[in-house]
Design an enzyme around this catalytic site. Structure first.
Site, PDB file in Angstrom:
ATOM      1  N   MET A 114       0.815  -1.228   0.000  1.00 45.63           N
ATOM      2  CA  MET A 114       0.000   0.000   0.000  1.00 45.63           C
ATOM      3  C   MET A 114       0.842   1.268   0.000  1.00 45.63           C
ATOM      4  O   MET A 114       0.418   2.224   0.645  1.00 45.63           O
ATOM      5  CB  MET A 114      -0.835   0.064   1.284  1.00 45.63           C
ATOM      6  CG  MET A 114      -2.047  -0.781   1.386  1.00 45.63           C
ATOM      7  SD  MET A 114      -2.918  -1.069  -0.109  1.00 45.63           S
ATOM      8  CE  MET A 114      -3.488   0.489  -0.638  1.00 45.63           C
ATOM      9  N   PRO A 115       2.006   1.279  -0.610  1.00 47.44           N
ATOM     10  CA  PRO A 115       2.760   2.537  -0.496  1.00 47.44           C
ATOM     11  C   PRO A 115       1.961   3.735  -1.028  1.00 47.44           C
ATOM     12  O   PRO A 115       1.357   3.672  -2.105  1.00 47.44           O
ATOM     13  CB  PRO A 115       4.013   2.273  -1.342  1.00 47.44           C
ATOM     14  CG  PRO A 115       4.178   0.793  -1.316  1.00 47.44           C
ATOM     15  CD  PRO A 115       2.777   0.260  -1.350  1.00 47.44           C
ATOM     16  N   LEU A 116       1.956   4.784  -0.214  1.00 46.05           N
ATOM     17  CA  LEU A 116       1.270   6.031  -0.564  1.00 46.05           C
ATOM     18  C   LEU A 116       2.337   7.120  -0.660  1.00 46.05           C
ATOM     19  O   LEU A 116       3.007   7.412   0.322  1.00 46.05           O
ATOM     20  CB  LEU A 116       0.280   6.426   0.533  1.00 46.05           C
ATOM     21  CG  LEU A 116      -0.636   5.346   1.113  1.00 46.05           C
ATOM     22  CD1 LEU A 116      -1.440   5.908   2.282  1.00 46.05           C
ATOM     23  CD2 LEU A 116      -1.589   4.823   0.043  1.00 46.05           C
TER      24      LEU A 116
ATOM     25  N   LYS B 157       4.754   6.628   2.466  1.00 46.37           N
ATOM     26  CA  LYS B 157       4.214   5.850   3.587  1.00 46.37           C
ATOM     27  C   LYS B 157       4.138   4.393   3.164  1.00 46.37           C
ATOM     28  O   LYS B 157       3.567   4.080   2.118  1.00 46.37           O
ATOM     29  CB  LYS B 157       2.792   6.309   3.924  1.00 46.37           C
ATOM     30  CG  LYS B 157       2.714   7.558   4.751  1.00 46.37           C
ATOM     31  CD  LYS B 157       1.261   7.759   5.217  1.00 46.37           C
ATOM     32  CE  LYS B 157       1.117   9.010   6.044  1.00 46.37           C
ATOM     33  NZ  LYS B 157      -0.258   9.208   6.508  1.00 46.37           N
TER      34      LYS B 157
END
Lengths: 61, 61, 61, 61, 61, 61
Positions: free
Chosen positions: A1-3, E7
């Site tokens: 889920m890298p944001l 993130k």
């Protein structure tokens, strides 16, 4: 889920943004072993009046 | 002092926002035992040109 | 693609977090007409030494 | 490399912003022993429709 | 002054991080015509207990 | 409701943090005409392994 979030001075073209999100996504996929579909990138454009370095607004530089 | 930030594609109505901040605040109060007055929620609206998934801008989807 | 971030003083249990992310996701789905799978929530826990209100650290309150 | 972000309701003048980034930068330099050139400050202006306290939008207050 | 934040779930090695920040910086320099020295990247590692998709913590998946 | 976030390399003492949040809060009150009680400041400490400039981790500098 890298944001991924990119904050930058406003004014880039959609071509520049298109290239940036493509390349950043590839960088995340390659280095963090993430699936492309799991990567989101958002660009936050900041006006020169709202961004400062060394205590001085870019609008005043 | 819970501070909640919601990033979403732009274009929601004020009624949608009104409902969202009410429900999110209730969720925080209920689960984190916070006082309602201590909860802030801000909504960051992102244009389709500034948001990408899988390396592709929403504007191009 | 709503991305929700919750900043709060550290120390909640996993049960509290589990309840929070469930309820916040439902709030987003209901009010912003998003698909559940498109909603991410992350919790940023901040120590009392790193959070201040009215100019005073929580660690000193 | 301290990076400071200030989120506030929109509507401050450039004079207010100019003073804020100057004073915040000095606060970081003084307390965190950072070089002025290494400090960035960005201001995120949020509309009254996108900011809530206690579950209520500022636009409705 | 592009400021990039990534993130991701915690647990990447320093080699992975080293590669990521190098490649992301190159992507920003190439597409946004920024100087390398002006680009910062920070990585925010989030535990599985603090990250959720579709209302479910990664720790419960 | 100004919300200030300071990202910095980890390792400051509580005395440094105490001074920083006090001075930043005063800067916001003075320049943005905010009430002290409405100002929150949080400090995000980033390890040298998670922060990069010019494509290079601080841990490698």
């Amino acid at each position: 889920m890298p944001l991924v979030t990119v904050k930058a001075i406003e004014g880039r073209t959609i071509e520049q943004k298109r290239g940036l999100v493509k390349d950043i996504t590839e960088a995340v996929v390659k280095n963090f072993e993430a699936k492309p579909e799991s990567v989101t990138v958002d660009i936050v454009e900041i006006s020169r009046e709202n961004f400062a370095k060394a205590g001085k607004l870019f609008a005043d530089s």
